[in-house]
Motif scaffolding. Structure first.
Motif, PDB file in Angstrom:
ATOM      1  N   ILE A 138      45.362  42.587  56.678  1.00 24.05           N
ATOM      2  CA  ILE A 138      44.410  42.111  55.659  1.00 24.05           C
ATOM      3  C   ILE A 138      44.195  43.174  54.587  1.00 24.05           C
ATOM      4  CG2 ILE A 138      41.994  41.485  55.256  1.00 24.05           C
ATOM      5  CD1 ILE A 138      42.064  40.014  57.954  1.00 24.05           C
ATOM      6  N   LEU A 139      43.990  44.416  55.007  1.00 27.04           N
ATOM      7  CA  LEU A 139      43.796  45.487  54.031  1.00 27.04           C
ATOM      8  C   LEU A 139      45.064  45.736  53.209  1.00 27.04           C
ATOM      9  CD1 LEU A 139      41.658  48.042  56.073  1.00 27.04           C
ATOM     10  CD2 LEU A 139      40.909  46.529  54.218  1.00 27.04           C
ATOM     11  N   GLY A 140      46.220  45.601  53.841  1.00 21.87           N
ATOM     12  CA  GLY A 140      47.482  45.747  53.116  1.00 21.87           C
ATOM     13  C   GLY A 140      47.638  44.662  52.052  1.00 21.87           C
ATOM     14  N   MET A 141      47.278  43.420  52.405  1.00 25.56           N
ATOM     15  CA  MET A 141      47.363  42.316  51.444  1.00 25.56           C
ATOM     16  C   MET A 141      46.374  42.529  50.292  1.00 25.56           C
ATOM     17  SD  MET A 141      49.793  40.400  52.359  1.00 25.56           S
ATOM     18  CE  MET A 141      49.525  38.972  51.358  1.00 25.56           C
ATOM     19  N   LEU A 142      45.171  43.002  50.650  1.00 27.00           N
ATOM     20  CA  LEU A 142      44.198  43.298  49.599  1.00 27.00           C
ATOM     21  C   LEU A 142      44.694  44.417  48.685  1.00 27.00           C
ATOM     22  CD1 LEU A 142      40.795  43.060  51.506  1.00 27.00           C
ATOM     23  CD2 LEU A 142      41.699  41.476  49.791  1.00 27.00           C
ATOM     24  N   GLY A 143      45.333  45.418  49.284  1.00 28.07           N
ATOM     25  CA  GLY A 143      45.898  46.508  48.491  1.00 28.07           C
ATOM     26  C   GLY A 143      46.992  46.008  47.553  1.00 28.07           C
ATOM     27  N   MET A 190      48.723  44.452  42.108  1.00 22.88           N
ATOM     28  CA  MET A 190      49.214  43.419  41.190  1.00 22.88           C
ATOM     29  C   MET A 190      48.189  43.150  40.086  1.00 22.88           C
ATOM     30  SD  MET A 190      51.112  40.871  43.903  1.00 22.88           S
ATOM     31  CE  MET A 190      51.304  39.571  42.734  1.00 22.88           C
ATOM     32  N   TRP A 191      46.910  43.158  40.447  1.00 22.23           N
ATOM     33  CA  TRP A 191      45.864  42.915  39.463  1.00 22.23           C
ATOM     34  C   TRP A 191      45.812  44.057  38.443  1.00 22.23           C
ATOM     35  CZ3 TRP A 191      40.931  45.117  38.443  1.00 22.23           C
ATOM     36  CH2 TRP A 191      40.117  44.341  37.616  1.00 22.23           C
ATOM     37  N   ILE A 192      45.935  45.305  38.910  1.00 23.19           N
ATOM     38  CA  ILE A 192      45.932  46.469  38.005  1.00 23.19           C
ATOM     39  C   ILE A 192      47.146  46.426  37.090  1.00 23.19           C
ATOM     40  CG2 ILE A 192      46.159  48.988  37.937  1.00 23.19           C
ATOM     41  CD1 ILE A 192      44.393  49.084  40.445  1.00 23.19           C
ATOM     42  N   ARG A 193      48.314  46.084  37.647  1.00 23.57           N
ATOM     43  CA  ARG A 193      49.526  45.995  36.839  1.00 23.57           C
ATOM     44  C   ARG A 193      49.377  44.889  35.783  1.00 23.57           C
ATOM     45  NH1 ARG A 193      55.248  45.879  39.584  1.00 23.57           N
ATOM     46  NH2 ARG A 193      55.679  47.815  38.524  1.00 23.57           N
ATOM     47  N   SER A 194      48.832  43.760  36.175  1.00 31.98           N
ATOM     48  CA  SER A 194      48.609  42.660  35.241  1.00 31.98           C
ATOM     49  C   SER A 194      47.629  43.071  34.144  1.00 31.98           C
ATOM     50  CB  SER A 194      48.084  41.441  35.996  1.00 31.98           C
ATOM     51  OG  SER A 194      47.765  40.405  35.121  1.00 31.98           O
TER      52      SER A 194
END
Length: 110
Positions: A13-18, A23-27
């Motif tokens: 779960i933490l890996g998926m959140l990471g 992806m959000w920061i890159r976007s």
């Protein structure tokens, strides 16, 4: 065993959140780069666009002044026509006379 499964699930779960956060920061970075490029393009083309708007504004102003002048002339002519009904006939005959003279000048040049 239960703790190991819980730790594994928490890690996933933490890996998926990471991954989502990355992806959000890159976007967001791409979005800011795109906004920066758009602002640079806007700064490049804005002076010429404003100059075109200024030219069109001046053209509209001149056209408005010409139309106002024409409307004033027409209203003065209508007022004169109201006061002197024969004015229409005399102005029409004067126009025919001017056209006749113009035609004669044109024929003389040939």
């Amino acid at each position: 065993m239960v703790y190991q499964v819980c730790a594994l699930v928490a890690t996933i779960i933490l890996g998926m959140l990471g991954i989502e956060l990355i992806m959000w920061i890159r976007s967001l970075r791409k979005l800011t780069d795109e906004a920066k490029d758009t602002l640079e393009d806007l700064n490049t083309y804005l002076p010429s666009l404003l100059q075109d708007v200024n030219v069109m504004t001046n053209l509209v102003r001149q056209t408005t002044e010409q139309v106002n002048g024409t409307v004033s002339e027409v209203s003065a002519g209508l007022e004169r026509l109201r006061k002197d009904p024969l004015y229409l006939l005399t102005s029409f005959l004067e126009t025919i006379k001017q056209l006749k003279e113009l035609w004669q000048e044109f024929r003389a040049k040939k």
